[in-house]
Design a protein around this motif. Structure first.
Motif, PDB file in Angstrom:
ATOM      1  N   LYS A 208       0.837  -1.218   0.000  1.00  0.00           N
ATOM      2  CA  LYS A 208       0.000   0.000   0.000  1.00  0.00           C
ATOM      3  C   LYS A 208       0.869   1.263   0.000  1.00  0.00           C
ATOM      4  N   GLY A 209       2.205   1.082   0.021  1.00  0.00           N
ATOM      5  CA  GLY A 209       3.094   2.253   0.026  1.00  0.00           C
ATOM      6  C   GLY A 209       3.170   2.950   1.370  1.00  0.00           C
ATOM      7  N   LEU A 210       2.803   2.231   2.443  1.00  0.00           N
ATOM      8  CA  LEU A 210       2.780   2.829   3.791  1.00  0.00           C
ATOM      9  C   LEU A 210       4.087   2.523   4.531  1.00  0.00           C
ATOM     10  N   PRO A 211       4.366   3.271   5.617  1.00  0.00           N
ATOM     11  CA  PRO A 211       5.561   2.966   6.422  1.00  0.00           C
ATOM     12  C   PRO A 211       5.509   1.546   6.985  1.00  0.00           C
ATOM     13  N   LEU A 212       6.673   0.913   7.130  1.00  0.00           N
ATOM     14  CA  LEU A 212       6.777  -0.404   7.754  1.00  0.00           C
ATOM     15  C   LEU A 212       7.279  -0.189   9.173  1.00  0.00           C
ATOM     16  N   LEU A 268       9.285  -9.196  -1.842  1.00  0.00           N
ATOM     17  CA  LEU A 268       8.397  -8.307  -2.603  1.00  0.00           C
ATOM     18  C   LEU A 268       9.125  -7.638  -3.764  1.00  0.00           C
ATOM     19  N   ASP A 269      10.410  -7.328  -3.559  1.00  0.00           N
ATOM     20  CA  ASP A 269      11.181  -6.680  -4.636  1.00  0.00           C
ATOM     21  C   ASP A 269      11.197  -7.543  -5.894  1.00  0.00           C
ATOM     22  N   THR A 270      11.223  -8.879  -5.721  1.00  0.00           N
ATOM     23  CA  THR A 270      11.200  -9.732  -6.922  1.00  0.00           C
ATOM     24  C   THR A 270       9.767 -10.080  -7.343  1.00  0.00           C
ATOM     25  N   LEU A 271       8.884 -10.308  -6.362  1.00  0.00           N
ATOM     26  CA  LEU A 271       7.533 -10.765  -6.726  1.00  0.00           C
ATOM     27  C   LEU A 271       6.643  -9.620  -7.226  1.00  0.00           C
ATOM     28  N   ARG A 272       6.808  -8.442  -6.638  1.00  0.00           N
ATOM     29  CA  ARG A 272       6.012  -7.291  -7.080  1.00  0.00           C
ATOM     30  C   ARG A 272       6.844  -6.008  -6.935  1.00  0.00           C
ATOM     31  N   PRO A 273       7.796  -5.789  -7.889  1.00  0.00           N
ATOM     32  CA  PRO A 273       8.690  -4.632  -7.764  1.00  0.00           C
ATOM     33  C   PRO A 273       7.909  -3.320  -7.703  1.00  0.00           C
ATOM     34  N   ARG A 274       8.432  -2.387  -6.919  1.00  0.00           N
ATOM     35  CA  ARG A 274       7.801  -1.065  -6.840  1.00  0.00           C
ATOM     36  C   ARG A 274       7.890  -0.357  -8.183  1.00  0.00           C
ATOM     37  N   ALA A 275       6.873   0.444  -8.484  1.00  0.00           N
ATOM     38  CA  ALA A 275       6.814   1.121  -9.785  1.00  0.00           C
ATOM     39  C   ALA A 275       8.015   2.048  -9.987  1.00  0.00           C
ATOM     40  N   ASP A 276       8.543   2.636  -8.880  1.00  0.00           N
ATOM     41  CA  ASP A 276       9.651   3.588  -9.027  1.00  0.00           C
ATOM     42  C   ASP A 276      11.017   2.893  -9.055  1.00  0.00           C
ATOM     43  N   GLY A 277      11.022   1.558  -9.050  1.00  0.00           N
ATOM     44  CA  GLY A 277      12.276   0.808  -9.151  1.00  0.00           C
ATOM     45  C   GLY A 277      13.067   0.743  -7.851  1.00  0.00           C
ATOM     46  N   ARG A 278      12.601   1.416  -6.807  1.00  0.00           N
ATOM     47  CA  ARG A 278      13.315   1.378  -5.520  1.00  0.00           C
ATOM     48  C   ARG A 278      12.901   0.160  -4.708  1.00  0.00           C
ATOM     49  N   GLY A 279      13.697  -0.148  -3.672  1.00  0.00           N
ATOM     50  CA  GLY A 279      13.392  -1.305  -2.833  1.00  0.00           C
ATOM     51  C   GLY A 279      12.362  -0.959  -1.759  1.00  0.00           C
TER      52      GLY A 279
END
Ligand code: NAD
Ligand code: TYD
Length: 356
Positions: A208-212, A268-279
């Motif tokens: 969801k793009g929220l803080p962890l 998640l970086d491999t299964l659903r990479p972020r749109a901005d390419g960051r980790g």
């Protein structure tokens, strides 16, 4: 047949699904459907001829007595509980109500039923109390893992309430002879865990793009076990465990919280990479520590390994990857459980910082 309590929760539902896959022995599931219980968890077996669901409270001794008399189970497998440490800090009395009083009432109703049984049914009857390693308190970094002989030192209202339940199971065995057994399991992970607990919360927030949110320095250690391995251990204790005994169950997978969160981020970086390419690790945010936070839990599983021939089958890295995949593939489940009361809890537990 079996009477299971709390079968609509995370571990209980895994147990019920596994049970009906391995056996045609009937099972009745008594669950109150609190915020943590979801009928959808067992939608796949709702029509199974060996399965019956009853909505109700373990503290309702009349209801439990009626169910026992009607179905005449050979065992009660007791999962039902309030299970989240942070909620126990915010409101401990619900934990006393369910975990202490609820278990006491369940024990009383079970005792009355057990005393009505003839041999050999009375001898082979079991009350299996599903407890936690948290009753032992906190370990120093270099201390030996928890063995069954370890002194109880519960530190949170949750672990204190579970400890009270364990003591009652012990006392009902010593005083009345009720054939109770208690298991102490380490932290579980896997499908259908409510996203208030660390692993599903981190997966949910990440996508969801929220803080962890990592409490304090994130160096606290837990011993992680896949939920299906916990269920296979419970089946082993049910079939081969000795009444009056306790068994510690662990994953041989000690990890710091920060390592766990980073492992999820890499998956998640491999299964659903972020749109901005960051980790995803960039979303990690250290937040205020939990009050009374236990530093380390670890399990010495030599007793259950030697006596019941049980050991964990799932490696943490594989299990976490599969769990991340499950959450990615089950967005509808997450949506359905993260409505009303979930949002209220998150707002209370992780308040939006002032000015944000
Ligand atoms: P959970 O919170 O996901 O599920 C608890 C279930 O119990 C829910 O379905 C809820 O509706 C039901 N319930 C609550 N109060 C009830 C009541 N009064 N009467 C009937 N049903 C009621 O919990 P979980 O993570 O599946 O844990 C199950 C058990 O395992 C608990 O006893 C917990 O202490 C223990 N345990 C959990 C872990 C873990 O890592 N999650 C580890 C070791 C032990
Ligand atoms: P949790 O999943 O609540 O299980 P338990 O408290 O029973 O071990 O928490 C696991 C660890 O993760 C624990 O040390 C607390 C920590 N934690 C965070 O750092 N951030 C969070 O948002 C949550 C929920 C837990």
């Amino acid at each position: 047949m079996l009477l299971v309590t709390g079968g609509c929760g995370f571990i209980g539902s895994a147990f019920v699904l596994e049970w009906l896959r391995h056996s045609d022995e009937p099972l009745v599931n008594l669950d109150l459907l609190t915020y943590a219980g979801h009928l959808g968890n067992l939608a796949g077996v709702a029509e199974h001829p060996a399965y019956r669901f009853v909505r109700g409270d373990i503290a309702d001794a009349d209801l439990v007595g009626r169910l026992l008399a009607e179905h005449r189970p050979r065992a009660v497998v007791h999962f039902a509980a309030e299970s989240h440490v942070d909620r126990s800090i915010a409101g401990p009395l619900a934990f006393v109500q369910t975990n202490v009083l609820g278990t006491a009432r369940l024990l009383q109703a079970t005792l009355a039923y057990w005393e009505s049984l003839q041999q050999p049914e009375a001898r082979s009857f079991r009350f299996l109390n599903v407890s936690t390693d948290e009753v032992y308190g906190s370990l120093e970094p270099d201390e030996a893992p928890f063995a069954e002989t370890r002194q109880y030192e519960p530190n949170s209202p949750y672990s204190a309430s579970k400890a009270a339940a364990d003591h009652m199971v012990r006392a009902w065995f010593h005083t009345y002879g009720l054939p109770g057994l208690t298991t102490h399991c380490s932290n579980n992970y896997g499908p259908r865990q409510f996203p208030e607990k660390l692993i599903p919360l981190v997966i949910h927030n990440a996508i969801k793009g929220l803080p962890l949110p990592v409490y304090g320095d994130g160096q606290q250690v837990r011993d992680w076990l896949h939920v299906n391995d916990h269920c296979s251990a419970i089946r082993a204790v049910l079939e081969r465990g000795a009444p009056g005994e306790t068994y510690n169950i662990g994953g041989r997978s000690e990890r710091t919280n920060l390592t766990v969160v980073n492992t999820i981020c890499s998956a998640l970086d491999t299964l659903r990479p972020r749109a901005d390419g960051r980790g995803y690790a960039g979303q990690i945010t250290h937040v205020e520590d939990r009050r009374g936070h236990d530093r380390r839990y670890a399990i010495d599983d030599r007793k259950i390994a030697a006596q019941l021939d049980w050991g964990p089958a799932t490696h943490f890295d594989t299990g976490i990857r599969d769990t991340v995949k499950w959450y990615l593939g089950n967005a509808a489940w997450v949506e359905s459980v993260t409505s009303g009361s979930y949002r209220q809890w998150i707002e209370q537990q992780y308040p939006t910082p002032r000015g944000a």
